[in-house]
Design a protein around this motif. Structure first.
Motif, PDB file in Angstrom:
ATOM      1  N   GLU A  18       0.777  -1.175   0.080  1.00 56.11           N
ATOM      2  CA  GLU A  18       0.043  -0.040   0.000  1.00 56.11           C
ATOM      3  C   GLU A  18       0.901   1.298  -0.091  1.00 56.11           C
ATOM      4  N   CYS A  19       2.108   1.214   0.718  1.00 60.46           N
ATOM      5  CA  CYS A  19       2.903   2.588   0.596  1.00 60.46           C
ATOM      6  C   CYS A  19       3.439   2.556  -0.576  1.00 60.46           C
ATOM      7  N   SER A  20       3.946   1.610  -1.336  1.00 61.72           N
ATOM      8  CA  SER A  20       4.408   1.818  -2.603  1.00 61.72           C
ATOM      9  C   SER A  20       3.357   2.158  -3.413  1.00 61.72           C
ATOM     10  N   GLU A  21       2.193   1.684  -3.445  1.00 61.39           N
ATOM     11  CA  GLU A  21       1.083   2.359  -4.294  1.00 61.39           C
ATOM     12  C   GLU A  21       0.744   3.792  -4.154  1.00 61.39           C
ATOM     13  N   ALA A  22       0.838   4.169  -2.976  1.00 55.40           N
ATOM     14  CA  ALA A  22       0.540   5.724  -2.512  1.00 55.40           C
ATOM     15  C   ALA A  22       1.861   6.443  -3.208  1.00 55.40           C
ATOM     16  N   ILE A  23       2.933   6.182  -2.957  1.00 57.48           N
ATOM     17  CA  ILE A  23       4.114   6.760  -3.330  1.00 57.48           C
ATOM     18  C   ILE A  23       4.174   6.768  -4.995  1.00 57.48           C
ATOM     19  N   LYS A  24       3.744   5.619  -5.832  1.00 57.59           N
ATOM     20  CA  LYS A  24       3.649   5.558  -7.065  1.00 57.59           C
ATOM     21  C   LYS A  24       2.620   6.536  -7.735  1.00 57.59           C
ATOM     22  N   GLU A  25       1.624   6.854  -7.073  1.00 57.55           N
ATOM     23  CA  GLU A  25       0.407   7.664  -7.417  1.00 57.55           C
ATOM     24  C   GLU A  25       0.774   9.244  -7.276  1.00 57.55           C
ATOM     25  N   GLY A  26       1.600   9.325  -6.171  1.00 57.19           N
ATOM     26  CA  GLY A  26       2.322  10.770  -6.010  1.00 57.19           C
ATOM     27  C   GLY A  26       3.102  11.009  -7.058  1.00 57.19           C
ATOM     28  N   ILE A  27       4.006  10.342  -7.510  1.00 56.55           N
ATOM     29  CA  ILE A  27       4.863  10.588  -8.727  1.00 56.55           C
ATOM     30  C   ILE A  27       4.063  10.826  -9.971  1.00 56.55           C
ATOM     31  N   GLN A  28       3.204   9.824 -10.278  1.00 51.70           N
ATOM     32  CA  GLN A  28       2.509   9.877 -11.496  1.00 51.70           C
ATOM     33  C   GLN A  28       1.531  11.045 -11.517  1.00 51.70           C
ATOM     34  N   ALA A  29       1.274  11.662 -10.535  1.00 52.36           N
ATOM     35  CA  ALA A  29       0.456  12.748 -10.375  1.00 52.36           C
ATOM     36  C   ALA A  29       1.290  14.151 -10.772  1.00 52.36           C
ATOM     37  N   VAL A  30       2.587  13.916 -11.099  1.00 57.24           N
ATOM     38  CA  VAL A  30       3.357  14.837 -11.434  1.00 57.24           C
ATOM     39  C   VAL A  30       4.081  14.656 -12.609  1.00 57.24           C
ATOM     40  N   SER A  31       4.449  13.362 -13.173  1.00 57.98           N
ATOM     41  CA  SER A  31       4.846  12.930 -14.344  1.00 57.98           C
ATOM     42  C   SER A  31       4.280  11.484 -14.817  1.00 57.98           C
ATOM     43  N   LYS A  32       3.746  11.518 -16.008  1.00 58.30           N
ATOM     44  CA  LYS A  32       3.120  10.298 -16.465  1.00 58.30           C
ATOM     45  C   LYS A  32       4.374   9.562 -16.995  1.00 58.30           C
ATOM     46  N   PHE A 376      11.464  17.499 -10.474  1.00 57.82           N
ATOM     47  CA  PHE A 376      11.162  17.824 -11.891  1.00 57.82           C
ATOM     48  C   PHE A 376      11.694  19.172 -12.209  1.00 57.82           C
ATOM     49  N   ALA A 377      11.062  20.085 -11.259  1.00 59.31           N
ATOM     50  CA  ALA A 377      11.361  21.319 -11.689  1.00 59.31           C
ATOM     51  C   ALA A 377      13.033  21.856 -11.576  1.00 59.31           C
ATOM     52  N   MET A 378      13.675  21.172 -10.889  1.00 58.42           N
ATOM     53  CA  MET A 378      15.162  21.440 -10.863  1.00 58.42           C
ATOM     54  C   MET A 378      15.902  20.777 -12.126  1.00 58.42           C
ATOM     55  N   LYS A 379      15.349  19.907 -12.712  1.00 63.95           N
ATOM     56  CA  LYS A 379      15.606  19.143 -13.831  1.00 63.95           C
ATOM     57  C   LYS A 379      15.486  19.776 -15.045  1.00 63.95           C
TER      58      LYS A 379
END
Length: 380
Positions: A18-32, A376-379
């Motif tokens: 469940e932790c992994s899924e929450a983190i994954k969703e957080g990343i995908q909310a910023v970058s697909k 992602f902003a820094m990159k």
């Protein structure tokens, strides 16, 4: 960007998956476009079966076995995706939660069910075992487990002894000739993160007995039983199980695995990371996200986040650790491979609120999203 998510559970709140899924969703909310690899983690304790089965695309097996008080219980273990490795948490068969608080008594509780799980896995073709020690309600030196596997421990009347740590002083003979023949082909890698000897003031009875329901008088008796057992094994099998580091783990199961089954007692997180092939997985990633429910001084003593961070540090890969709570002692982690760490609690709330699964999930997702907005902003 390729991101590896390797997070332990937030115990009492979210599983590793469940932790992994929450983190994954957080990343995908910023970058697909981010490439995300999720590898659920555990440190050899609770959650080890689930993490390893999920990560290797294995299967869960449910088996009715003898519980710590002798009644039948349903226990679950895993067979990894390779098909020949079984992963067993001993607590599934003899864990403290299986014994009502008012009935806890390590003089009578048994590890017999652990042996039954091993036999079931052997009958399914498994020959390699990953064993998670910890959380047992027992103090029988693993004798119950060994009896289930065919070893014999007889009293002076040449009858098999009964169940529990209180029976150890009655043993007069040890017979290994009837042990299951397939055990000769088996390997046992045992996650063990304590170094307690079998008996003595730092042994299984004195250190772990009280939490299992042992009184002060019972502890003395249990310790005498462990000492008698160690002396008998030394004279009959010519093996010094007392001096094995970790022999006292799980009420003496460490001694049984090492002394009778040639098991290797290993650091829990190192064993899990090696089983998962984590070193190979981490080679090509740009950033690692790890974490657990609480980052503190204990984290630096070999828990999952540190094990992951050490592998990443070898390759200069940055590591972000996320946790429900972070103490001042966690600052030492920056010197041990964790680039930066963050609490996911973003507003005042009680511990109960913070540990609510939905709240924790949303906080983990939101914190991850905000961190990756910055990354992602820094990159750009």
């Amino acid at each position: 960007m390729k991101v590896l998510i390797a997070v332990d559970s937030f115990k009492g709140s979210l599983t590793s998956i469940e932790c992994s899924e929450a983190i994954k969703e957080g990343i995908q909310a910023v970058s697909k476009n981010a490439e995300i690899l999720s590898v659920p983690l555990a440190d050899g304790g609770e959650g080890t079966v689930e993490a390893l089965v999920h990560s290797t695309r294995g299967i869960f097996v449910e088996k009715e076995v003898t519980g710590p008080l002798g009644a039948k219980v349903h226990a679950t273990y895993g067979i990894l995706g390779t098909g020949h490795t079984a992963v067993i948490e001993v607590a599934a068969a003899c864990g403290l939660p299986l014994v009502p608080e008012g009935e806890r008594n390590p003089s009578i509780t048994t590890t017999y069910g652990v042996g039954e799980l091993i036999l079931d896995a052997i009958n399914r073709g498994c020959r390699d075992f990953v064993i998670g020690l910890g959380g047992s309600a027992t103090n029988d030196a693993g004798v119950g487990m060994l009896q289930a596997l065919g070893f014999s421990f007889q009293n002076k009347q040449q009858k098999e002894i009964g169940c529990g740590g209180g029976e150890l002083t009655k043993i007069r003979t040890i017979n290994t000739s009837r042990a299951h023949p397939a055990l000769r082909e088996c390997t046992f890698k045992v996650a063990c993160d304590v170094n307690n000897p079998l008996h003595g003031l730092n042994g299984a009875a004195y250190i772990f007995g009280p939490q299992k329901g042992a009184t002060s008088e019972m502890i003395k008796s249990l310790d005498q039983g462990l000492m008698h057992f160690a002396e008998l094994v030394s004279s009959v099998l010519i093996k010094n199980i007392q001096q094995i580091e970790g022999a006292g783990a799980a009420g003496g199961l460490g001694a049984a695995f090492a002394g009778f089954l040639n098991g290797q007692l290993l650091s829990g997180i190192d064993l899990i990371l090696n089983t998962l092939g984590m070193e190979a997985k981490i080679e090509s990633v740009n950033i690692v996200i790890t974490g657990e429910g609480k980052l503190d001084g204990q984290t630096s003593l070999g828990k999952a986040p540190l094990g992951v961070a050490r592998l990443a540090a070898k390759r200069g890969i940055p590591v972000i650790a996320l946790a429900g709570g972070v103490t001042k002692q966690a600052s030492t982690l920056n010197e041990l491979g964790i680039t930066s760490y963050f609490s996911i609690v973003n507003e005042p709330m009680s511990l109960g609120e913070a540990m609510d699964p939905k709240v924790a999930y949303d906080n983990l997702k939101m914190t991850t999203a905000q961190l990756f907005r910055l990354i992602f902003a820094m990159k750009k």
